[in-house]
Design a protein around this motif. Structure first.
Motif, short mmCIF file in Angstrom:
data_model
loop_
_atom_site.label_atom_id
_atom_site.label_comp_id
_atom_site.label_asym_id
_atom_site.label_seq_id
_atom_site.Cartn_x
_atom_site.Cartn_y
_atom_site.Cartn_z
N PHE A 127 0.81 -1.22 0.00
CA PHE A 127 0.00 0.00 0.00
C PHE A 127 0.84 1.27 0.00
N GLU A 128 2.16 1.13 0.17
CA GLU A 128 3.07 2.27 0.07
C GLU A 128 3.88 2.24 -1.23
N VAL A 129 3.51 1.34 -2.14
CA VAL A 129 4.38 1.06 -3.27
C VAL A 129 4.58 2.27 -4.19
N ARG A 130 3.60 3.13 -4.30
CA ARG A 130 3.77 4.31 -5.17
C ARG A 130 4.85 5.23 -4.64
N SER A 131 4.89 5.45 -3.33
CA SER A 131 5.93 6.31 -2.76
C SER A 131 7.28 5.61 -2.78
N ILE A 132 7.29 4.29 -2.60
CA ILE A 132 8.54 3.54 -2.68
C ILE A 132 9.13 3.65 -4.06
N ALA A 133 8.29 3.53 -5.08
CA ALA A 133 8.77 3.59 -6.47
C ALA A 133 9.46 4.91 -6.78
N LYS A 134 9.10 5.96 -6.06
CA LYS A 134 9.67 7.29 -6.31
C LYS A 134 10.78 7.62 -5.30
N GLY A 135 11.22 6.62 -4.55
CA GLY A 135 12.28 6.82 -3.58
C GLY A 135 13.64 6.97 -4.24
N PRO A 136 14.67 7.27 -3.46
CA PRO A 136 16.00 7.50 -4.03
C PRO A 136 16.58 6.25 -4.67
N ARG A 137 17.23 6.45 -5.82
CA ARG A 137 18.02 5.43 -6.51
C ARG A 137 17.23 4.25 -7.05
N VAL A 138 15.91 4.30 -7.01
CA VAL A 138 15.11 3.16 -7.46
C VAL A 138 15.22 3.03 -8.98
N MET A 139 15.67 1.87 -9.45
CA MET A 139 15.75 1.60 -10.89
C MET A 139 14.69 0.62 -11.34
N ALA A 140 14.10 -0.13 -10.38
CA ALA A 140 13.10 -1.14 -10.72
C ALA A 140 12.34 -1.51 -9.46
N LEU A 141 11.17 -2.10 -9.66
CA LEU A 141 10.40 -2.69 -8.57
C LEU A 141 10.21 -4.17 -8.85
N ALA A 142 10.15 -4.95 -7.79
CA ALA A 142 9.85 -6.38 -7.92
C ALA A 142 9.04 -6.82 -6.71
N CYS A 143 8.40 -7.96 -6.85
CA CYS A 143 7.57 -8.51 -5.78
C CYS A 143 8.15 -9.82 -5.31
N GLY A 144 8.25 -10.00 -4.02
CA GLY A 144 8.59 -11.31 -3.46
C GLY A 144 7.31 -12.10 -3.26
N GLY A 145 6.94 -12.88 -4.27
CA GLY A 145 5.63 -13.53 -4.27
C GLY A 145 5.41 -14.48 -3.11
N GLU A 146 6.41 -15.29 -2.78
CA GLU A 146 6.25 -16.23 -1.68
C GLU A 146 6.08 -15.49 -0.35
N ASP A 147 6.90 -14.46 -0.13
CA ASP A 147 6.79 -13.68 1.11
C ASP A 147 5.46 -12.95 1.18
N LEU A 148 5.02 -12.41 0.06
CA LEU A 148 3.77 -11.66 0.06
C LEU A 148 2.59 -12.58 0.37
N ALA A 149 2.60 -13.77 -0.23
CA ALA A 149 1.53 -14.72 0.06
C ALA A 149 1.55 -15.13 1.53
N THR A 150 2.74 -15.34 2.08
CA THR A 150 2.86 -15.69 3.49
C THR A 150 2.32 -14.57 4.38
N ALA A 151 2.62 -13.33 4.01
CA ALA A 151 2.14 -12.18 4.78
C ALA A 151 0.61 -12.10 4.77
N MET A 152 -0.01 -12.61 3.71
CA MET A 152 -1.47 -12.62 3.60
C MET A 152 -2.09 -13.88 4.17
N ASN A 153 -1.23 -14.80 4.66
CA ASN A 153 -1.71 -16.12 5.10
C ASN A 153 -2.45 -16.82 3.96
N ALA A 154 -1.87 -16.69 2.77
CA ALA A 154 -2.49 -17.22 1.57
C ALA A 154 -1.54 -18.16 0.85
N LYS A 155 -2.05 -18.87 -0.12
CA LYS A 155 -1.21 -19.70 -0.97
C LYS A 155 -0.70 -18.87 -2.15
#
Length: 281
Positions: A127-155
């Motif tokens: 939910f903060e990804v838009r501000s993160i994308a505009k942070g210093p030195r950012v050249m790309a964004l990526a998602c840690g899918g396994e971690d994100l699913a775990t954080a949601m208690n999801a598969k």
């Protein structure tokens, strides 16, 4: 142009010594999830050897640092070793990127500033990804899918990951940085046909490339994210036709039975530039 990034454990010399020969556009030396805690300090110390060795093959080298008290020391070691960028896990706000950039300034007097690839791996980061994308030195964004699913208690199924990964993708496109990933987890690489379909799907959505954890996936990423000869031929035809029609005072026209106007011409021009970058890299 970065179509393929290959993760390699930072404590595995037999993988590291061949990492630059696998055909990936970039290698990610992993100091985080791929290593047991007891091996992390030695792997960090090994960056001084492995980063320059891998770069000799001509690709880029990133280092995935730890999201812990190890963060700053990992980042300094990667910077001093000559890495091109840092994969920064579990970024939940731009603040960590600001702190990291300031911590590295004194270690970059003999090199250009190291780039950051924030990994979005929890709900706050999502939910903060838009501000993160505009942070210093950012050249790309990526998602840690396994971690994100775990954080949601999801598969980590494609259906579960699709919407959050698209949120991250849209934030990257808004910020004008690279968007790296597939609309599924990268952990399952055995079904190569399903993987090829996922790569083509990601490219259709505008993703720029993706990472993988096995070298057999690298050719699939390189091929899938690169414009095909047929697409390049179509793009060249569109651009040439647009030049002729513009001379005649027309901004929109029919070509091979299909309507062509400015957005389609721009898409063709972008595709040509992408194919040229691919040949140059």
């Amino acid at each position: 142009m970065i179509s393929s990034l290959l993760y390699v454990p930072g404590n595995a010399p037999r993988f590291l010594e061949k990492a630059g020969q696998r055909g990936a556009d970039a290698v990610i030396v992993d100091l985080e999830d791929a290593l047991p805690e007891a091996a992390k300090t030695e792997a960090r110390d090994g960056l001084a050897r492995w980063v320059p060795a891998i770069k000799k093959a001509g690709g880029r080298v990133f280092v995935r640092v730890n999201h812990s008290e190890r963060l700053i020391e990992d980042a300094i070691a990667a910077t001093q070793a000559g890495a091109d960028g840092l994969y920064v896990p579990k970024v939940c706000s731009p603040d960590v990127l600001v702190r990291l950039a300031k911590s590295l300034e004194n270690h970059e007097k003999d090199r250009s500033p190291i780039a950051f690839v924030p990994l979005i791996e929890d709900m706050r980061g999502l939910f903060e990804v838009r501000s993160i994308a505009k942070g210093p030195r950012v050249m790309a964004l990526a998602c840690g899918g396994e971690d994100l699913a775990t954080a949601m208690n999801a598969k980590p199924t494609p259906e579960v990951l699709r919407y959050p990964k698209l949120m991250i993708h849209y934030a990257a496109k808004e910020a004008g940085v690279l968007s790296l990933g597939l609309l599924r987890t990268i952990a399952d690489f055995a079904d190569k046909e399903a993987l090829r379909a996922a790569v083509l799907e990601a490219r259709d959505f505008g993703f720029d490339g993706a990472s993988c954890i096995h070298p057999s996936v690298v050719p699939i990423l390189n091929e899938g994210f690169a414009p095909s000869p047929q697409e390049v031929a179509w793009a060249l035809k569109v651009v040439a036709a647009n030049e002729r029609e513009a001379t005649a005072g027309r901004g929109a026209f029919m070509l091979d039975g299909k309507f062509i106007d400015a957005p389609i011409v721009t898409r063709a021009e972008n595709l040509i530039r992408k194919s040229q970058k691919g040949r140059a890299s």
